[in-house]
Design a protein around this motif. Structure first.
Motif, PDB file in Angstrom:
ATOM      1  N   VAL A  11       0.831  -1.211   0.000  1.00  0.00           N
ATOM      2  CA  VAL A  11       0.000   0.000   0.000  1.00  0.00           C
ATOM      3  C   VAL A  11       0.864   1.258   0.000  1.00  0.00           C
ATOM      4  O   VAL A  11       0.580   2.230  -0.711  1.00  0.00           O
ATOM      5  CB  VAL A  11      -0.978  -0.020   1.199  1.00  0.00           C
ATOM      6  N   VAL A  12       1.925   1.258   0.784  1.00  0.00           N
ATOM      7  CA  VAL A  12       2.802   2.434   0.838  1.00  0.00           C
ATOM      8  C   VAL A  12       3.472   2.673  -0.504  1.00  0.00           C
ATOM      9  O   VAL A  12       3.491   3.801  -1.009  1.00  0.00           O
ATOM     10  CB  VAL A  12       3.845   2.276   1.975  1.00  0.00           C
ATOM     11  N   THR A  13       3.995   1.635  -1.126  1.00  0.00           N
ATOM     12  CA  THR A  13       4.641   1.831  -2.424  1.00  0.00           C
ATOM     13  C   THR A  13       3.620   2.137  -3.512  1.00  0.00           C
ATOM     14  O   THR A  13       3.937   2.833  -4.471  1.00  0.00           O
ATOM     15  CB  THR A  13       5.493   0.616  -2.823  1.00  0.00           C
ATOM     16  N   ALA A  14       2.384   1.664  -3.370  1.00  0.00           N
ATOM     17  CA  ALA A  14       1.331   2.034  -4.325  1.00  0.00           C
ATOM     18  C   ALA A  14       1.024   3.522  -4.217  1.00  0.00           C
ATOM     19  O   ALA A  14       0.818   4.198  -5.232  1.00  0.00           O
ATOM     20  CB  ALA A  14       0.076   1.211  -4.079  1.00  0.00           C
ATOM     21  N   ALA A  15       0.990   4.047  -2.996  1.00  0.00           N
ATOM     22  CA  ALA A  15       0.758   5.482  -2.816  1.00  0.00           C
ATOM     23  C   ALA A  15       1.908   6.295  -3.409  1.00  0.00           C
ATOM     24  O   ALA A  15       1.675   7.323  -4.068  1.00  0.00           O
ATOM     25  CB  ALA A  15       0.586   5.806  -1.329  1.00  0.00           C
ATOM     26  N   ILE A  16       3.120   5.841  -3.197  1.00  0.00           N
ATOM     27  CA  ILE A  16       4.271   6.536  -3.775  1.00  0.00           C
ATOM     28  C   ILE A  16       4.217   6.470  -5.301  1.00  0.00           C
ATOM     29  O   ILE A  16       4.471   7.465  -5.989  1.00  0.00           O
ATOM     30  CB  ILE A  16       5.582   5.938  -3.226  1.00  0.00           C
ATOM     31  N   GLY A  17       3.855   5.323  -5.842  1.00  0.00           N
ATOM     32  CA  GLY A  17       3.724   5.181  -7.288  1.00  0.00           C
ATOM     33  C   GLY A  17       2.631   6.065  -7.857  1.00  0.00           C
ATOM     34  O   GLY A  17       2.777   6.622  -8.948  1.00  0.00           O
ATOM     35  N   ALA A  18       1.527   6.223  -7.131  1.00  0.00           N
ATOM     36  CA  ALA A  18       0.446   7.095  -7.585  1.00  0.00           C
ATOM     37  C   ALA A  18       0.899   8.551  -7.628  1.00  0.00           C
ATOM     38  O   ALA A  18       0.584   9.284  -8.568  1.00  0.00           O
ATOM     39  CB  ALA A  18      -0.769   6.945  -6.669  1.00  0.00           C
TER      40      ALA A  18
END
Length: 79
Positions: A11-18
């Motif tokens: 979830v954290v890396t998905a937020a960073i990717g977004a």
């Protein structure tokens, strides 16, 4: 394997990717302050970049955390 840590990392890396995807969509515009589209195909560009960035971030975070936990598990077994 700790499923909670894997989900959190994903979830954290998905937020960073977004956020990176949103930045890429904004940087790709001619006028940085206003969104201008030259065709119908490019109207949803921001949403697509955010989704692609989040998807890649989710996959990278999932993979990275799985590898880290499997490595730690292997190190515990060899001791």
């Amino acid at each position: 394997m700790n499923l909670r840590a894997i989900i959190f990392s994903s979830v954290v890396t998905a937020a960073i990717g977004a956020v990176i995807g949103l930045a890429a969509a904004r940087i790709g515009q001619r006028d940085f302050n206003q969104l201008r589209f030259e065709g119908k195909h490019y109207e949803g560009m921001q949403n697509r970049y955010v989704l692609v960035g989040a998807s890649v971030g989710l996959a990278v975070g999932f993979g990275q955390e799985c590898v880290r936990q499997l490595k730690a598990e292997r190190d515990r077994e060899t001791e």
